[in-house]
Design an enzyme around this catalytic site. Structure first.
Site, PDB file in Angstrom:
ATOM      1  N   LYS A 221       0.785  -1.252  -0.085  1.00  9.45           N
ATOM      2  CA  LYS A 221       0.054  -0.073  -0.019  1.00  9.45           C
ATOM      3  C   LYS A 221       0.971   1.383   0.023  1.00  9.45           C
ATOM      4  CE  LYS A 221      -4.441  -1.869   1.308  1.00  9.45           C
ATOM      5  NZ  LYS A 221      -5.454  -2.161   2.293  1.00  9.45           N
ATOM      6  N   ARG A 255      -3.367 -10.085   5.227  1.00  5.82           N
ATOM      7  CA  ARG A 255      -3.965 -10.061   3.914  1.00  5.82           C
ATOM      8  C   ARG A 255      -2.753  -9.572   2.923  1.00  5.82           C
ATOM      9  NH1 ARG A 255      -5.870  -6.980  -0.103  1.00  5.82           N
ATOM     10  NH2 ARG A 255      -7.599  -7.835  -1.455  1.00  5.82           N
TER      11      ARG A 255
HETATM   12  N1  HH2 Z   1      -7.455  -3.847   0.652  1.00  9.05           N
HETATM   13  C1  HH2 Z   1      -7.812  -3.926  -0.612  1.00  9.05           C
HETATM   14  C2  HH2 Z   1      -8.691  -4.863  -1.081  1.00  9.05           C
HETATM   15  N2  HH2 Z   1      -9.523  -5.402  -0.115  1.00  9.05           N
HETATM   16  N3  HH2 Z   1      -9.677  -6.164   2.052  1.00  9.05           N
HETATM   17  C3  HH2 Z   1      -9.676  -6.154   3.179  1.00  9.05           C
HETATM   18  N4  HH2 Z   1     -10.380  -6.903   4.329  1.00  9.05           N
HETATM   19  N5  HH2 Z   1      -8.490  -5.430   3.882  1.00  9.05           N
HETATM   20  C4  HH2 Z   1      -7.795  -4.618   3.029  1.00  9.05           C
HETATM   21  O1  HH2 Z   1      -7.031  -3.834   3.652  1.00  9.05           O
HETATM   22  C5  HH2 Z   1      -8.151  -4.457   1.549  1.00  9.05           C
HETATM   23  C6  HH2 Z   1      -8.959  -5.394   1.252  1.00  9.05           C
HETATM   24  C7  HH2 Z   1      -6.892  -3.290  -1.489  1.00  9.05           C
HETATM   25  O2  HH2 Z   1      -5.600  -3.926  -2.113  1.00  9.05           O
HETATM   26  P1  HH2 Z   1      -5.710  -4.978  -3.441  1.00  9.05           P
HETATM   27  O3  HH2 Z   1      -6.696  -5.816  -3.412  1.00  9.05           O
HETATM   28  O4  HH2 Z   1      -4.352  -5.357  -3.468  1.00  9.05           O
HETATM   29  O5  HH2 Z   1      -6.058  -3.668  -4.647  1.00  9.05           O
HETATM   30  P2  HH2 Z   1      -7.112  -3.408  -5.443  1.00  9.05           P
HETATM   31  O6  HH2 Z   1      -8.099  -2.836  -4.367  1.00  9.05           O
HETATM   32  O7  HH2 Z   1      -6.524  -2.288  -6.307  1.00  9.05           O
HETATM   33  O8  HH2 Z   1      -7.513  -4.537  -6.120  1.00  9.05           O
END
Ligand code: HH2
Length: 279
Positions: A221, A255
């Site tokens: 992040k 995660r």
């Molecule tokens: N962060 C993201 C997505 N889902 N769910 C939970 N429970 N906690 C988090 O911190 C969280 C989440 C964002 O990360 P990522 O899936 O890598 O990115 P994107 O939303 O751009 O697909």
């Protein structure tokens, strides 16, 4: 021993669990487009499980700041075959979605956990999870992905996030979802400045809602970029350090994208913690 109930799975919480991220999206902030084909996403999920992921989190819609929402049909098209294949292979599969329709399709396809950045606030979402045996992760987000980073503001970020999560857990329990199926997450980067994120991580131990386990998602992040000066693909070491701080403050689920690195770090952590000499 405490366990997380996810469908027929009973996941021990004696040691921190790793949730591996599989983004089937063209636009996720760190791996958009990398696993867009069904086969590439399935292969990636299998690899993360082999590296030590306890849960595989499948997402078909980016929630990065400013991301464009996708339709139910498109999200379903992206995630469903991946959910089915990984669940059929015997893995604990989580669906990362805000949409009750996508939750239902994924649960019917074998998912045993719902990971919702809206904490089941969309109309119908609570009912879908309550009618299943799935685990649920309730995440805090201020506003929505289009607006959340414009001007995040709190009276006391730790207290405000805790009150929100407390209320969402209460809503779940009232709807018939027992605490053994619930996880909470402060939602790093979701309507938070760097100072807010640091305050939440430093004081993670204060985020207690009964015995409900806490998940931390800091992988790649922007707060890690701001601290380390690294791009999204180069934040693995920073991520390990941040997640270990979370574990030190009581996080029980992590995660992450970089499962192998996290697994090794946790192996060292667990070995020291469980050594017999001293306290
Ligand atoms: N962060 C993201 C997505 N889902 N769910 C939970 N429970 N906690 C988090 O911190 C969280 C989440 C964002 O990360 P990522 O899936 O890598 O990115 P994107 O939303 O751009 O697909």
């Amino acid at each position: 021993m405490r366990t997380l109930h996810a469908g027929s799975f009973r996941l021990s919480l004696a040691r921190p669990l790793i949730m591996g991220i599989v983004n089937v999206t063209p636009d996720s902030f760190s791996d958009g487009g990398q696993f867009l084909s069904v086969q590439a996403a399935i292969d990636h999920g299998m690899q993360l499980a082999q590296q030590g992921a306890d849960i595989l989190d499948i997402g078909g819609e980016s929630t990065r700041p400013g991301a464009t929402p996708v339709s139910v049909e498109e999200e379903k098209r992206r995630v469903l075959p991946v959910v089915q294949a990984l669940a059929d292979a015997g893995h604990v599969v989580s669906i990362d979605t805000r949409k009750p329709e996508v939750m239902q399709f994924a649960l019917d396809g074998g998912a045993t956990m719902v990971n919702d950045v809206m904490a089941l606030r969309a109309p119908g979402a609570l009912e879908v999870v309550a009618a299943s045996q799935a685990a649920v992760c309730l995440m805090h987000m201020q506003n929505n992905p289009q607006t959340m980073q414009l001007a995040p503001e709190y009276r006391d970020v730790v207290h405000d996030v805790e009150s929100f999560l407390n209320a969402r857990v209460a809503a779940c329990i009232a709807a018939g979802i027992p605490p053994q199926r619930i996880v909470i997450d402060p939602g790093f980067g979701f309507g938070k400045t760097l100072a807010h994120n640091l305050a939440l991580l430093k004081n993670l131990g204060q985020l207690t809602v009964g015995e409900v386990p806490v998940m931390v998602g800091l992988s790649r992040k922007s707060m890690l970029g701001a601290i380390s000066g690294r791009g999204p693909g180069e934040r693995e070491y920073a991520g390990v350090a941040a997640h270990l701080w979370g574990v030190m403050r009581g996080a029980q689920l992590l995660r992450v994208h970089d499962v192998a690195a996290m697994r090794d770090a946790l192996a060292v952590w667990n070995a020291v913690k469980e050594s017999e000499y001293g306290t």
